[in-house]
Design a protein around this motif. Structure first.
Motif, PDB file in Angstrom:
ATOM      1  N   ASP A  64       0.855  -1.077  -0.112  1.00  0.00           N
ATOM      2  CA  ASP A  64       0.064  -0.013   0.009  1.00  0.00           C
ATOM      3  C   ASP A  64       0.849   1.264   0.261  1.00  0.00           C
ATOM      4  N   LYS A  65       1.989   1.081  -0.850  1.00  0.00           N
ATOM      5  CA  LYS A  65       2.588   2.396  -0.940  1.00  0.00           C
ATOM      6  C   LYS A  65       2.906   2.794  -2.549  1.00  0.00           C
ATOM      7  N   VAL A  66       3.444   4.184  -2.570  1.00  0.00           N
ATOM      8  CA  VAL A  66       3.516   4.469  -3.914  1.00  0.00           C
ATOM      9  C   VAL A  66       5.247   4.971  -3.783  1.00  0.00           C
ATOM     10  N   TYR A  67       5.820   5.196  -5.061  1.00  0.00           N
ATOM     11  CA  TYR A  67       7.230   5.513  -5.000  1.00  0.00           C
ATOM     12  C   TYR A  67       7.559   6.606  -5.984  1.00  0.00           C
ATOM     13  N   ASP A  68       8.480   7.458  -5.586  1.00  0.00           N
ATOM     14  CA  ASP A  68       9.059   8.019  -6.698  1.00  0.00           C
ATOM     15  C   ASP A  68      10.524   7.875  -6.744  1.00  0.00           C
ATOM     16  N   VAL A  69      11.025   7.875  -8.141  1.00  0.00           N
ATOM     17  CA  VAL A  69      12.641   7.634  -8.116  1.00  0.00           C
ATOM     18  C   VAL A  69      13.375   9.212  -8.018  1.00  0.00           C
ATOM     19  N   THR A  70      14.324   9.076  -6.874  1.00  0.00           N
ATOM     20  CA  THR A  70      14.897  10.396  -6.611  1.00  0.00           C
ATOM     21  C   THR A  70      16.072  10.507  -7.137  1.00  0.00           C
ATOM     22  N   SER A  71      16.859   9.056  -7.545  1.00  0.00           N
ATOM     23  CA  SER A  71      18.065   9.060  -8.459  1.00  0.00           C
ATOM     24  C   SER A  71      18.310   7.917  -9.086  1.00  0.00           C
ATOM     25  N   GLY A  72      18.739   7.627 -10.288  1.00  0.00           N
ATOM     26  CA  GLY A  72      18.896   6.454 -11.021  1.00  0.00           C
ATOM     27  C   GLY A  72      17.607   6.097 -11.843  1.00  0.00           C
ATOM     28  N   ASP A  73      17.291   7.088 -12.737  1.00  0.00           N
ATOM     29  CA  ASP A  73      16.274   7.000 -13.671  1.00  0.00           C
ATOM     30  C   ASP A  73      17.026   6.521 -14.748  1.00  0.00           C
ATOM     31  N   THR A  74      18.146   6.895 -15.050  1.00  0.00           N
ATOM     32  CA  THR A  74      19.115   6.487 -15.844  1.00  0.00           C
ATOM     33  C   THR A  74      20.361   6.299 -15.446  1.00  0.00           C
ATOM     34  N   VAL A  75      21.303   5.349 -16.116  1.00  0.00           N
ATOM     35  CA  VAL A  75      22.567   5.244 -15.688  1.00  0.00           C
ATOM     36  C   VAL A  75      23.483   5.250 -16.593  1.00  0.00           C
TER      37      VAL A  75
ATOM     38  N   THR B 117      16.992   1.554  -1.564  1.00  0.00           N
ATOM     39  CA  THR B 117      17.952   1.614  -2.875  1.00  0.00           C
ATOM     40  C   THR B 117      17.693   0.329  -3.613  1.00  0.00           C
ATOM     41  N   VAL B 118      17.959   0.489  -4.925  1.00  0.00           N
ATOM     42  CA  VAL B 118      17.925  -1.011  -5.818  1.00  0.00           C
ATOM     43  C   VAL B 118      18.761  -0.919  -6.767  1.00  0.00           C
ATOM     44  N   GLN B 119      19.609  -2.220  -6.853  1.00  0.00           N
ATOM     45  CA  GLN B 119      20.788  -2.134  -7.740  1.00  0.00           C
ATOM     46  C   GLN B 119      20.351  -2.428  -9.182  1.00  0.00           C
ATOM     47  N   ILE B 120      21.150  -1.649 -10.053  1.00  0.00           N
ATOM     48  CA  ILE B 120      20.768  -1.418 -11.519  1.00  0.00           C
ATOM     49  C   ILE B 120      21.952  -2.280 -12.045  1.00  0.00           C
TER      50      ILE B 120
ATOM     51  N   ILE C 209      27.195  -9.727 -28.798  1.00  0.00           N
ATOM     52  CA  ILE C 209      28.009  -8.616 -28.139  1.00  0.00           C
ATOM     53  C   ILE C 209      28.276  -8.529 -26.754  1.00  0.00           C
ATOM     54  N   ASP C 210      27.346  -8.964 -26.007  1.00  0.00           N
ATOM     55  CA  ASP C 210      27.398  -9.016 -24.339  1.00  0.00           C
ATOM     56  C   ASP C 210      28.534  -9.933 -23.928  1.00  0.00           C
ATOM     57  N   ASN C 211      28.734 -10.997 -24.660  1.00  0.00           N
ATOM     58  CA  ASN C 211      29.859 -12.100 -24.441  1.00  0.00           C
ATOM     59  C   ASN C 211      31.131 -11.529 -24.744  1.00  0.00           C
ATOM     60  N   GLU C 212      31.095 -10.375 -25.651  1.00  0.00           N
ATOM     61  CA  GLU C 212      32.567  -9.879 -26.311  1.00  0.00           C
ATOM     62  C   GLU C 212      33.030  -8.554 -25.385  1.00  0.00           C
ATOM     63  N   ILE C 213      32.042  -7.999 -24.304  1.00  0.00           N
ATOM     64  CA  ILE C 213      32.586  -6.929 -23.845  1.00  0.00           C
ATOM     65  C   ILE C 213      32.365  -6.999 -22.203  1.00  0.00           C
ATOM     66  N   SER C 214      32.921  -6.171 -21.454  1.00  0.00           N
ATOM     67  CA  SER C 214      32.672  -6.121 -20.059  1.00  0.00           C
ATOM     68  C   SER C 214      31.975  -4.615 -19.807  1.00  0.00           C
ATOM     69  N   ILE C 215      31.281  -4.654 -18.842  1.00  0.00           N
ATOM     70  CA  ILE C 215      30.355  -3.447 -18.365  1.00  0.00           C
ATOM     71  C   ILE C 215      30.463  -3.264 -16.991  1.00  0.00           C
ATOM     72  N   SER C 216      31.003  -1.983 -16.833  1.00  0.00           N
ATOM     73  CA  SER C 216      30.800  -1.423 -15.144  1.00  0.00           C
ATOM     74  C   SER C 216      30.070  -0.139 -15.275  1.00  0.00           C
ATOM     75  N   CYS C 217      29.239   0.091 -14.186  1.00  0.00           N
ATOM     76  CA  CYS C 217      28.351   1.181 -13.977  1.00  0.00           C
ATOM     77  C   CYS C 217      28.957   2.177 -13.449  1.00  0.00           C
ATOM     78  N   VAL C 218      28.821   3.353 -13.869  1.00  0.00           N
ATOM     79  CA  VAL C 218      29.414   4.488 -12.912  1.00  0.00           C
ATOM     80  C   VAL C 218      28.684   4.814 -11.534  1.00  0.00           C
ATOM     81  N   ASP C 219      27.571   4.480 -11.670  1.00  0.00           N
ATOM     82  CA  ASP C 219      26.542   4.240 -10.251  1.00  0.00           C
ATOM     83  C   ASP C 219      25.332   3.306 -10.603  1.00  0.00           C
ATOM     84  N   ASN C 220      25.438   2.321  -9.652  1.00  0.00           N
ATOM     85  CA  ASN C 220      24.599   1.315 -10.201  1.00  0.00           C
ATOM     86  C   ASN C 220      23.220   1.194  -9.151  1.00  0.00           C
ATOM     87  N   THR C 221      23.043   2.513  -8.745  1.00  0.00           N
ATOM     88  CA  THR C 221      22.124   2.417  -7.588  1.00  0.00           C
ATOM     89  C   THR C 221      20.966   3.417  -8.011  1.00  0.00           C
ATOM     90  N   MET C 222      19.826   2.858  -7.875  1.00  0.00           N
ATOM     91  CA  MET C 222      18.330   3.699  -7.888  1.00  0.00           C
ATOM     92  C   MET C 222      17.985   3.918  -6.641  1.00  0.00           C
TER      93      MET C 222
END
Length: 415
Positions: A55-66, A99-102, A111-124
């Protein structure tokens, strides 16, 4: 000797092998490993229904994009863009700090198998609020002016109540829910379907994607009728403080404009406010009067709308004395057989009580002092003097007067 294709075969094969090795070396050197930053990848939210159970609603304060750092061969990485990646935040895995991990991956598995990905900030980061439901009445407001001589007499709307759901803070800001209808140059009833608007205390429309209404539109029915101007009359009740009187009552408007069916308007000649209290007043007062309470059933106010200002002018009461002499007195209803003679008057005068400006206009001639001779008998009679009432003035005759009544002689009767 003629050249033969198989001559120096070993050298030819060695040349081909060296060429291939050289080509592979060039390719390897030119397709080196690089790092590229890719910004503003939209984050898809997963399992959002978990908040319905809370019975809650949420707003994204940060992490709408990564933003991410992609590492891989130049030939692959250099061509990648934000739309080639999928960023997901699983809201069912929210931490106690809201907080939620992105997680980010390439949409193309190869392509995913050929590269490695790291997030600048992986938190929403989320802001949670209690979900609130509340019913609000739907009002109708109008814009424009009806045709000359007409006005809006009534409005109705369906639905007239809507259920609104959303974050508690947003719902608490709602002060008005309405539909707006254009009545410009209208002269007859009509209906119109309009969007329901939600307004805050400043009259600004509230737009919040978390606010949900069961119905987005409403049908407004507008009645248009003729108008009529009628005078406004104010009457006071009660008495000011002893020693004071009402000098004047001045109203903000001398007439009102009403709207309604012609047959009802024809029966109304004026609007009367008949209960303006002046009880206990000893000084000037301004008060407001809600005219809607005095409008007959079946009609409505056009102008002034709502309350008007009324100024009550209070003045002190003063006294004044007017002396009465015999020549001021008129004898009425005399008997033709009698003679009447005013014998004496002891300090005979009229005491006047009222506001000074009114007393200045009162004279003996206007009060018409008189004695009714109907019941006088022969001899001396102590009598009362009657006077004519003066508006806004209290009058009292003071002193005594005696009239002697005698029977006329024969000669006098003949005359």
């Amino acid at each position: 000797m003629k050249n033969k294709p198989l001559n120096n075969m070993g050298l030819k094969i060695l040349s081909i092998i060296l060429a291939l090795l050289l080509w592979m070396t060039v390719m390897i050197v030119s397709d080196y490993t690089v790092k590229v930053e890719i910004k503003d990848i939209p984050v898809t939210k997963k399992n959002i229904e978990v908040f319905d159970k809370l019975d809650k609603v949420y707003d994204v304060t940060s992490g709408d994009t990564v933003d991410i750092i992609v590492k891989g061969r130049r030939s692959i990485v250099s061509e990648l863009k934000a739309e080639d990646f999928l960023a997901i935040a699983d809201l069912s895995k929210m931490s106690i700090t809201n907080t939620v991990q992105i997680d980010v991956c390439a949409k193309n598995q190869d392509i995913d198998n050929e590269i490695s990905i790291s997030c600048v900030d992986n938190t929403m980061t989320l802001n949670l609020e209690t979900k609130k439901k509340e019913q609000f009445p739907v009002k109708v407001t109008t814009t424009g002016e009806p045709k000359s001589g007409f006005a809006v007499s009534n409005t109705e709307v369906l639905p007239n109540i809507v259920m609104i759901e959303g974050p508690e803070s947003a719902i608490n800001k709602i002060t008005e829910v309405l539909v707006t209808v254009d009545v410009n140059n209208k002269s007859e009833d009509f209906k119109s379907v309009k969007k329901i608007k939600i307004l805050d205390a400043y009259g600004e429309e509230i737009t919040n994607e978390k606010i949900v209404m069961k119905q987005a539109d409403a049908e407004a029915a507008v009645e248009i009728n003729p108008v009529k101007s009628v005078p406004l009359e104010i009457k006071s009740v009660g008495q000011p403080l002893t020693g004071y009187a009402v000098n004047d009552i001045v109203c903000q408007s001398k007439e009102v404009v009403i709207v309604g069916d012609v047959d009802k308007l024809d029966k109304i000649d004026k609007i009367v406010v008949d209960n303006l209290s002046v009880n206990g007043l000893d000084e000037d007062v301004q008060t407001s009067v809600d005219l809607s309470k005095y409008i007959p059933e079946g009609v409505k106010l056009v102008s002034p709308i709502g309350e008007i200002l009324v100024a009550i002018d209070i003045e002190p009461i003063t006294d004044k004395y007017l002396p009465i002499v015999a020549s001021d007195i008129t004898l009425v209803n005399k008997n033709a057989d009698y003679e009447y003679e005013i014998l004496a008057s002891n300090n005979l005068r009229i005491k006047l009580l009222g506001m000074e400006k009114i007393l200045d206009e009162v004279s003996i001639e206007k009060l018409l002092p008189r004695i009714d001779c109907t019941n006088l008998v022969e001899g001396e009679n102590q009598v009362d003097i009657k006077i004519t009432d003066a508006d806004g003035v209290s009058c009292e005759v003071l002193g005594n007067i005696t009239i002697n009544v005698t029977v006329k002689t024969g000669e006098e009767q003949k005359e």
